[in-house]
Design a protein around this motif. Sequence first.
Motif, mmCIF file in Angstrom:
data_model
loop_
_atom_site.group_PDB
_atom_site.id
_atom_site.type_symbol
_atom_site.label_atom_id
_atom_site.label_comp_id
_atom_site.label_asym_id
_atom_site.label_seq_id
_atom_site.Cartn_x
_atom_site.Cartn_y
_atom_site.Cartn_z
ATOM 1 N N MET A 188 0.884 -1.187 0.000
ATOM 2 C CA MET A 188 0.000 0.000 0.000
ATOM 3 C C MET A 188 0.914 1.227 0.000
ATOM 4 S SD MET A 188 -3.299 0.794 0.221
ATOM 5 C CE MET A 188 -4.338 -0.203 1.268
ATOM 6 N N ASN A 189 0.825 2.025 -1.028
ATOM 7 C CA ASN A 189 1.709 3.188 -1.147
ATOM 8 C C ASN A 189 0.990 4.411 -0.568
ATOM 9 O OD1 ASN A 189 3.993 4.567 -1.936
ATOM 10 N ND2 ASN A 189 3.258 4.943 -4.009
ATOM 11 N N TYR A 190 1.561 5.011 0.448
ATOM 12 C CA TYR A 190 0.826 6.065 1.141
ATOM 13 C C TYR A 190 1.749 7.189 1.584
ATOM 14 C CZ TYR A 190 2.780 3.833 5.295
ATOM 15 O OH TYR A 190 3.653 3.316 6.211
ATOM 16 N N ALA A 191 1.110 8.280 2.021
ATOM 17 C CA ALA A 191 1.839 9.403 2.621
ATOM 18 C C ALA A 191 1.058 9.796 3.881
ATOM 19 C CB ALA A 191 1.923 10.550 1.630
ATOM 20 N N TYR A 192 1.251 11.022 4.347
ATOM 21 C CA TYR A 192 0.569 11.449 5.582
ATOM 22 C C TYR A 192 -0.062 12.826 5.425
ATOM 23 C CZ TYR A 192 4.284 8.281 7.203
ATOM 24 O OH TYR A 192 5.153 7.237 7.340
ATOM 25 N N HIS A 193 -1.077 13.059 6.260
ATOM 26 C CA HIS A 193 -1.493 14.417 6.618
ATOM 27 C C HIS A 193 -0.966 14.622 8.034
ATOM 28 C CE1 HIS A 193 -5.116 13.206 3.997
ATOM 29 N NE2 HIS A 193 -4.462 14.115 3.298
ATOM 30 N N MET A 194 -0.376 15.757 8.302
ATOM 31 C CA MET A 194 0.200 15.945 9.647
ATOM 32 C C MET A 194 0.086 17.407 10.085
ATOM 33 S SD MET A 194 4.152 15.855 8.549
ATOM 34 C CE MET A 194 4.834 17.185 7.544
ATOM 35 N N ASP A 195 0.174 17.601 11.385
ATOM 36 C CA ASP A 195 0.112 18.949 11.959
ATOM 37 C C ASP A 195 1.508 19.575 11.802
ATOM 38 O OD1 ASP A 195 0.481 21.017 13.932
ATOM 39 O OD2 ASP A 195 -1.367 20.347 14.899
ATOM 40 N N SER B 67 -12.815 18.519 14.004
ATOM 41 C CA SER B 67 -13.281 17.396 13.173
ATOM 42 C C SER B 67 -14.722 17.073 13.546
ATOM 43 C CB SER B 67 -12.458 16.146 13.438
ATOM 44 O OG SER B 67 -11.109 16.410 13.306
ATOM 45 N N VAL B 68 -15.547 16.864 12.527
ATOM 46 C CA VAL B 68 -16.934 16.478 12.834
ATOM 47 C C VAL B 68 -17.269 15.102 12.254
ATOM 48 C CG1 VAL B 68 -17.866 18.809 13.083
ATOM 49 C CG2 VAL B 68 -17.777 17.772 10.813
ATOM 50 N N ARG B 69 -16.317 14.501 11.572
ATOM 51 C CA ARG B 69 -16.545 13.139 11.062
ATOM 52 C C ARG B 69 -15.214 12.392 10.988
ATOM 53 N NH1 ARG B 69 -17.605 16.664 7.057
ATOM 54 N NH2 ARG B 69 -19.827 16.429 7.421
ATOM 55 N N ASP B 70 -15.285 11.111 10.676
ATOM 56 C CA ASP B 70 -14.062 10.303 10.576
ATOM 57 C C ASP B 70 -13.128 10.893 9.523
ATOM 58 O OD1 ASP B 70 -15.134 8.640 12.428
ATOM 59 O OD2 ASP B 70 -15.415 6.925 11.076
ATOM 60 N N ALA B 71 -11.839 10.775 9.789
ATOM 61 C CA ALA B 71 -10.842 11.295 8.838
ATOM 62 C C ALA B 71 -10.778 10.386 7.615
ATOM 63 C CB ALA B 71 -9.475 11.341 9.513
ATOM 64 N N VAL B 72 -10.880 10.980 6.431
ATOM 65 C CA VAL B 72 -10.755 10.183 5.203
ATOM 66 C C VAL B 72 -9.266 10.089 4.830
ATOM 67 C CG1 VAL B 72 -13.039 10.751 4.299
ATOM 68 C CG2 VAL B 72 -11.111 12.239 3.721
ATOM 69 N N PRO B 73 -8.862 9.010 4.136
ATOM 70 C CA PRO B 73 -7.428 8.865 3.823
ATOM 71 C C PRO B 73 -7.043 9.552 2.515
ATOM 72 C CG PRO B 73 -8.581 6.846 3.278
ATOM 73 C CD PRO B 73 -9.627 7.799 3.792
ATOM 74 N N TYR B 74 -7.555 10.715 2.270
ATOM 75 C CA TYR B 74 -7.153 11.488 1.094
ATOM 76 C C TYR B 74 -7.393 12.971 1.365
ATOM 77 C CZ TYR B 74 -12.178 10.835 0.203
ATOM 78 O OH TYR B 74 -13.542 10.783 0.340
ATOM 79 N N ILE C 107 -7.832 18.994 4.770
ATOM 80 C CA ILE C 107 -6.824 18.025 5.181
ATOM 81 C C ILE C 107 -7.211 17.486 6.552
ATOM 82 C CG2 ILE C 107 -4.376 17.729 5.750
ATOM 83 C CD1 ILE C 107 -3.720 19.951 3.760
ATOM 84 N N PRO C 108 -7.681 16.239 6.623
ATOM 85 C CA PRO C 108 -8.164 15.710 7.895
ATOM 86 C C PRO C 108 -7.034 15.158 8.758
ATOM 87 C CG PRO C 108 -8.555 14.120 6.136
ATOM 88 C CD PRO C 108 -7.818 15.276 5.519
ATOM 89 N N LEU C 109 -6.892 15.690 9.958
ATOM 90 C CA LEU C 109 -5.918 15.164 10.923
ATOM 91 C C LEU C 109 -6.681 14.412 12.006
ATOM 92 C CD1 LEU C 109 -3.665 18.338 11.286
ATOM 93 C CD2 LEU C 109 -3.455 16.474 9.656
ATOM 94 N N GLN C 110 -5.965 13.887 12.986
ATOM 95 C CA GLN C 110 -6.658 13.155 14.061
ATOM 96 C C GLN C 110 -7.501 14.096 14.920
ATOM 97 O OE1 GLN C 110 -4.089 10.539 16.400
ATOM 98 N NE2 GLN C 110 -2.731 10.345 14.650
ATOM 99 N N HIS C 111 -6.997 15.294 15.169
ATOM 100 C CA HIS C 111 -7.635 16.172 16.149
ATOM 101 C C HIS C 111 -8.373 17.347 15.523
ATOM 102 C CE1 HIS C 111 -3.899 17.871 14.958
ATOM 103 N NE2 HIS C 111 -3.895 18.873 15.813
ATOM 104 N N ARG C 112 -8.135 17.606 14.225
ATOM 105 C CA ARG C 112 -8.766 18.758 13.603
ATOM 106 C C ARG C 112 -8.675 18.610 12.082
ATOM 107 N NH1 ARG C 112 -4.662 21.574 11.305
ATOM 108 N NH2 ARG C 112 -2.711 21.802 12.429
#
Length: 498
Positions: A153-160, A250-257, A271-276
């Motif tokens: 699975m080729n992936y990257a991150y969203h990060m604070d 955040s008001v819903r689950d974070a999507v992976p894109y 850009i969905p993070l864990q906390h915002r």
Amino acid sequence: MEQQRLTKPVRRVVIAGGGTAGWMVAAGLSKSLGRLLDIKLIESDEIGTVGVGEATIPTLMNFHHLLEINEQEFMAETMATFKLGISFENWRDVNEDYIHSFGTTGTDHWTAGFQHFWHKGRERGIAGDYGDYCLELKAGLQNRFAHLPNNGMNYAYHMDAGRYAKFLRRFSERFGVQRVEGKIAEVRKNLVSGDIIALRLDSGAELEGDLFIDCTGFRALLIGQTMGVDYDDWSHWLFNDSAVALQTKSVRDAVPYTRSIARDAGWQWQIPLQHRVGNGMVYSSRYTDDESALRTLQAAVDGEALTTPRVIRFTPGQRKQTWKGNCVAIGLASGFLEPIESTSIHLIQRGIIRLMQMFPQDGISQADIDEYNQQADYEIKHIRDFIILHYTVTNRRDTPYWRDAATMKLPPSLQHRIDLFRDTGRVFRVPNELFAENSWIQVMLGQGILPASHHQTADLMGDKELAHFLGNISGTIDRTVAQLPSHQKYVEQYCSGT
Ligand code: FAD
């Protein structure tokens, strides 16, 4: 023959600026060469950082491997989520969406890429959407994620971004980097050689060095203001020159894109993070104004605002030289295209790796400077073309912004790629180019180019054989995706260490 050196050996490195660029440089240099160098980083709490730059691409993983960073620790500390691609909404036309995902699509034959087989299948009515043959794209669409064996699975991150700088600061300090807080008030130069001697802070303290890394962001205090290196302005191709950023709960689950939603005179990011959620509008001041951009953004975000909206100005383009004398610019100080394909942090990392490969331990050589600048120029121009592609190939003609984007005169290098794909379905990645064939094809198809023909190799397959070939690929992907957990759950478990 005696080596030509412009300076004495480099031992003292001064990094000006402590944003993502400054701390990535500090981490990279201290981990690889720290025992040989004296590294200082100056940052100003009063000035702060640009405060955006939270979506990445998979190449960040290479940088983290180099630093031997533990992924779970990194993700927990930066509140990161996984990213499998970018959802482009309203780009081809209003209400028409596609995903540019990481990974590969289908399997290639040595003479012809998968797109040729897909094209034939489409003509014969036996192929699904191009995205049906890409694992990362389908997993993203279904909000699923897991690490798969053999980097399957080729992936990257969203990060604070703020937390990432702090994370790298702790890392760098462990490897000997000294942080100095203060505002640079003056840059002292050697009037004969033109090189920088020292940075004087407003406290009066002076930091001398052999090599200075300009990570002062858009200010470009050293490379621009001191060394006088001009800027290549590309705003005739890249219209956006402003952004307004706003963080929300955040008001819903974070999507992976990442979501990129085209608007009348620019586009909106999510850009969905864990906390915002990081939100923003990127737009062109030639086609709209700050108030309208902010109104559009505020109307489109859901979730309570956590920050006051902030307008950021930039000129899309690059420094004519990113290394001059004893000054190397990395990060926004070296140039900025725009955020659409999350390439800026990648370019920081490329600058660091190039600098490590050409590190002037015996003194700076003009040949190294020339090579560094040539590589940087080559790299950014291909990325520039890829970004322009998103704007110029579109069916949108509903606003002046989109009409002008669709009819602009393109760099010949990009025009050629578009013509080649449109006529023949062929795409060739040039050596050391960031974006591979998969990216070019996904975006060209996604933006609305359907090639006129395909390679004859695909015609050698009969309908039955082709249907079997295509069905096998999409079936395997569907079965794999069905077994993946939800992205949100996976992130929660992974970051809690369970
Ligand atoms: P900055 O963050 O601006 O840091 C500059 C540093 O220099 C600060 O520490 C500041 O205090 C210091 N400084 C400046 N002047 C002085 C002085 N006189 N004395 C002392 N210190 C000084 N990139 C991506 O890869 N993905 C994205 O999704 C993305 N989104 C973006 C969205 C927008 C709207 C913009 C504008 C950029 C985006 N980028 C993105 C780019 C990304 O934000 C930057 O590449 C990254 O943050 C690095 O910035 P920097 O460290 O070069 O500059």
